[in-house]
Design a protein around this motif. Structure first.
Motif, PDB file in Angstrom:
ATOM      1  N   MET A 192      29.017  41.133  56.188  1.00 18.71           N
ATOM      2  CA  MET A 192      30.047  41.804  54.704  1.00 18.71           C
ATOM      3  C   MET A 192      30.587  40.337  54.303  1.00 18.71           C
ATOM      4  SD  MET A 192      33.384  43.924  55.011  1.00 18.71           S
ATOM      5  CE  MET A 192      34.460  42.771  55.244  1.00 18.71           C
ATOM      6  N   TYR A 193      31.429  39.837  54.943  1.00 14.93           N
ATOM      7  CA  TYR A 193      31.997  38.398  54.418  1.00 14.93           C
ATOM      8  C   TYR A 193      30.943  37.597  53.573  1.00 14.93           C
ATOM      9  CZ  TYR A 193      35.894  38.872  57.318  1.00 14.93           C
ATOM     10  OH  TYR A 193      37.287  39.450  57.925  1.00 14.93           O
ATOM     11  N   ASN A 196      29.220  36.170  48.368  1.00 16.32           N
ATOM     12  CA  ASN A 196      27.716  35.556  47.486  1.00 16.32           C
ATOM     13  C   ASN A 196      27.629  36.374  46.292  1.00 16.32           C
ATOM     14  OD1 ASN A 196      27.151  33.575  49.199  1.00 16.32           O
ATOM     15  ND2 ASN A 196      25.346  34.943  50.420  1.00 16.32           N
ATOM     16  N   GLU A 197      27.937  37.631  46.261  1.00 18.37           N
ATOM     17  CA  GLU A 197      27.974  38.675  45.263  1.00 18.37           C
ATOM     18  C   GLU A 197      28.761  38.223  44.201  1.00 18.37           C
ATOM     19  OE1 GLU A 197      29.111  43.450  44.462  1.00 18.37           O
ATOM     20  OE2 GLU A 197      28.828  42.744  46.436  1.00 18.37           O
ATOM     21  N   ILE A 213      41.738  35.382  41.046  1.00 18.97           N
ATOM     22  CA  ILE A 213      41.860  36.962  40.684  1.00 18.97           C
ATOM     23  C   ILE A 213      40.803  37.868  41.452  1.00 18.97           C
ATOM     24  CG2 ILE A 213      41.807  38.940  39.015  1.00 18.97           C
ATOM     25  CD1 ILE A 213      43.345  37.183  36.977  1.00 18.97           C
ATOM     26  N   LYS A 214      39.668  37.156  41.334  1.00 20.23           N
ATOM     27  CA  LYS A 214      38.421  37.741  42.134  1.00 20.23           C
ATOM     28  C   LYS A 214      38.858  37.761  43.527  1.00 20.23           C
ATOM     29  CE  LYS A 214      34.801  35.827  40.083  1.00 20.23           C
ATOM     30  NZ  LYS A 214      33.347  35.643  39.783  1.00 20.23           N
ATOM     31  N   GLY A 215      39.123  36.713  44.010  1.00 23.81           N
ATOM     32  CA  GLY A 215      39.422  36.383  45.184  1.00 23.81           C
ATOM     33  C   GLY A 215      40.396  37.398  45.975  1.00 23.81           C
ATOM     34  N   LYS A 216      41.391  37.447  45.198  1.00 18.00           N
ATOM     35  CA  LYS A 216      42.517  38.417  45.563  1.00 18.00           C
ATOM     36  C   LYS A 216      41.923  39.821  45.775  1.00 18.00           C
ATOM     37  CE  LYS A 216      46.915  37.744  45.047  1.00 18.00           C
ATOM     38  NZ  LYS A 216      48.289  38.050  44.285  1.00 18.00           N
ATOM     39  N   ALA A 217      41.303  40.470  44.819  1.00 17.71           N
ATOM     40  CA  ALA A 217      40.905  41.580  44.735  1.00 17.71           C
ATOM     41  C   ALA A 217      39.764  41.799  46.134  1.00 17.71           C
ATOM     42  CB  ALA A 217      40.023  41.862  43.626  1.00 17.71           C
ATOM     43  N   LEU A 218      38.958  40.814  46.358  1.00 22.18           N
ATOM     44  CA  LEU A 218      37.894  40.868  47.329  1.00 22.18           C
ATOM     45  C   LEU A 218      38.681  40.966  48.700  1.00 22.18           C
ATOM     46  CD1 LEU A 218      35.017  40.613  48.019  1.00 22.18           C
ATOM     47  CD2 LEU A 218      35.079  38.233  48.040  1.00 22.18           C
ATOM     48  N   TYR A 219      39.790  40.024  48.563  1.00 21.99           N
ATOM     49  CA  TYR A 219      40.706  39.973  50.052  1.00 21.99           C
ATOM     50  C   TYR A 219      41.099  41.512  50.443  1.00 21.99           C
ATOM     51  CZ  TYR A 219      44.000  37.813  53.286  1.00 21.99           C
ATOM     52  OH  TYR A 219      44.589  37.182  54.415  1.00 21.99           O
TER      53      TYR A 219
END
Length: 541
Positions: free
Chosen positions: A419-420, A425-426, A455-461
């Protein structure tokens, strides 16, 4: 400032507004108490005025638990003495120390068997004679930062690489002394006070009793440092370990030592494919004993180290990792004798071949010098990431490293790694993944280049926190919740259980000002201060 113990904050003290999370807070005053009595004096002066109090050690935490949210900083780094030693019926040695004792200092004194005994009791000195005659001892918890204080480690239930075999610091704490909001103190010995179901009755050293209603949630069956430790019929001491400075000020700690293993060998095993490394880990867990630690480094982590070795003189002594290698698994064998260690090493090679690797692709450290070299390799990864992010912050100050601290049950390891990898990658995000894979506890570090990545990283987290919670995992496995993961704690337990935690906290902190912002923000604001919620216990004079 009424007390000479309290100092106003100024520019020279600004370093105390931050910790290793890179978060910067605010405070109006600071103190550096040297004794429990000074802690009591400070609490008595500040609490009645409603001034928030944040407790600190050496600020090595990664969840901003030591970052002040206004009010006062109580820094315990000058409370760094060892005060007693005893041995139990099983022959184990226990050392009592103040909360500001630094881990590396502790290790050095245990290894050298040299202590300042000027203020020790006669009984403690007699025990020290036995200690010096006994086989070598050690304190097993080993977080990356040797400069961490024992109090800080207790506050977040720290662990480190060797927790795979020895468990977190919780298992090695046998007594605590805690200053409560009203200046009363609690002295708790492991094995002495237990809850009755979900009700815990405590009595202060001054003879006043009070009742604590424990939350109803069940903790995940995995490595966990998320929220208050709660179990039916639990030992009272465990409530305070991992409590993030929200229930009182831990001033004194008794730790349990273990005999040092006769043989300690480190083995770095390299694989060309990440999936083969994962299968190797699963096979190790099922078929090999005497493994103290099991650490993972992905291909991005190895590439960072190659770059550092080539470009940064400080990393020139890093061993060369062949370009074809995509993943490394570091294991540490703790064995009773060399024959057993050789048998284990042979089995490591066998399991590598079965998993798609080759036993020739290993580094083996049989002595302290070689093992220190491998530990330098391990510690160089997070250091390299921090240096990279610090450089990028110069261009875009909003970004920080986004590092996870999540764990899942054993049977979800393949799924969570997949999953990670797929979601990173996505979203096209740079990362480096390492950590304690034996406990399915990986630190996924998202490395943003700009605000958009951040911002994308925080949402992914946040997505990962939801998925990990669904799998029965923990949003924090060893760093505690602090301020940075408070929202994730709600995802993990749900608001109803957060409210139960808040009610528990209110028993210990009616004004809600100890460790303000750590773990959660109570929904109900308490505005009426009760001088003492406790009742005199008739059994104590």
């Amino acid at each position: 400032m009424e007390s000479s113990l309290l100092k106003p904050m100024d520019e020279e003290l600004s370093e105390y507004l931050r910790d290793e999370s890179r978060v910067i807070g605010a405070a109006e005053s600071i103190s550096f108490p040297k004794s429990q009595q000074e802690v009591i004096t400070i609490i008595n002066e500040l609490y009645s005025k409603g001034i928030p109090i944040t407790v600190q050690g050496t600020r090595t935490g990664l969840a901003a638990g030591a970052v002040p949210k206004g009010g006062h900083i109580m820094n315990l780094s000058r409370m760094d003495s060892m005060t007693a030693m005893r041995s139990d019926e099983e022959g184990h040695f226990h050392i009592t120390l103040q909360a500001g004792m630094i881990l590396s200092q502790l290790r050095k004194q245990i290894e050298g068997r040299k202590f300042d005994v000027e203020k020790w009791s006669v009984e403690s000195r007699k025990t020290l004679v036995k200690f010096r005659e006994a086989p070598e001892q050690f304190f097993s918890p080993d977080p990356t930062e040797g400069s961490a204080t024992i109090g800080g480690m207790v506050a977040c239930n720290a662990s480190g690489a060797r927790s795979y075999l020895y468990g977190s610091i919780r298992k090695h704490i046998t007594a605590l002394k805690i200053v409560l909001y009203n200046g009363h103190t609690l002295s708790i010995q492991r094995g002495n006070v237990f809850a009755n179901g979900r009700t815990l009755n405590l009595v202060t050293d001054q003879g006043y009793g009070f009742t604590v209603l424990l939350p109803s949630y069940e903790m995940p069956k995995t490595k966990n440092a998320s929220g208050y430790y709660i179990e039916k019929d639990m030992d009272a001491i465990d409530l305070f370990i991992g409590s993030d400075g929200t229930l009182g000020v831990i001033t004194d700690i008794e730790i349990k030592l273990l005999p040092l293993p006769q043989i300690m060998w480190g083995v770095s095993c390299f694989f060309e494919k990440e999936k083969d490394a994962i299968e190797f880990v699963i096979a190790l867990r099922e078929r090999l004993d005497d493994v103290a630690s099991m650490e993972f480094f992905d291909g991005d982590s190895l590439e960072l180290l190659r770059k550092q070795k080539n470009e940064n003189p400080a990393f020139s002594k890093l061993p060369v990792v062949e370009k074809r290698m995509n993943t490394a698994i570091y294991i540490e064998l703790h064995c009773e004798n060399e024959k057993l260690a050789i048998e284990n090493l042979t089995n490591v090679g066998l399991l590598m071949r079965e998993s798609g690797g080759c036993e020739k692709d290993t580094w083996v450290a049989r002595n302290d010098a070689d093992r220190d070299s491998l530990l330098f390799f391990r510690h160089a990864v997070p250091e390299s990431v921090n240096m990279l992010i610090d450089e990028r912050k110069k261009e875009d100050p909003i970004i920080t490293k986004l590092g996870t601290d999540m764990s899942v049950p054993n049977h979800h390891l393949r799924h969570i790694v997949g999953m990670y990898r797929s979601m990173l990658n996505e979203h096209g995000l740079q990362s480096a993944i390492w950590g304690h894979i034996g406990d399915n506890h990986l630190h996924v570090n998202i490395l943003p280049h700009n605000e958009g990545d951040y911002i994308k990283g925080k949402a992914l987290y946040a997505e990962w926190a939801t998925e990990v919670s669904k799998l029965g995992g923990a949003v924090s496995a060893e760093h505690g919740v602090g301020k940075l993961k408070a929202n994730f704690l709600t995802v993990m337990y749900g608001q109803n259980h957060i409210d139960e935690m808040a009610e528990l906290k209110e028993t210990f902190d009616p004004k809600g000002i100890l460790g303000t912002g750590n773990m959660f923000t109570p929904q109900k604001e308490v505005v009426v201060y009760e001088n003492c919620r406790m009742h005199k216990t008739s059994t104590i004079d």
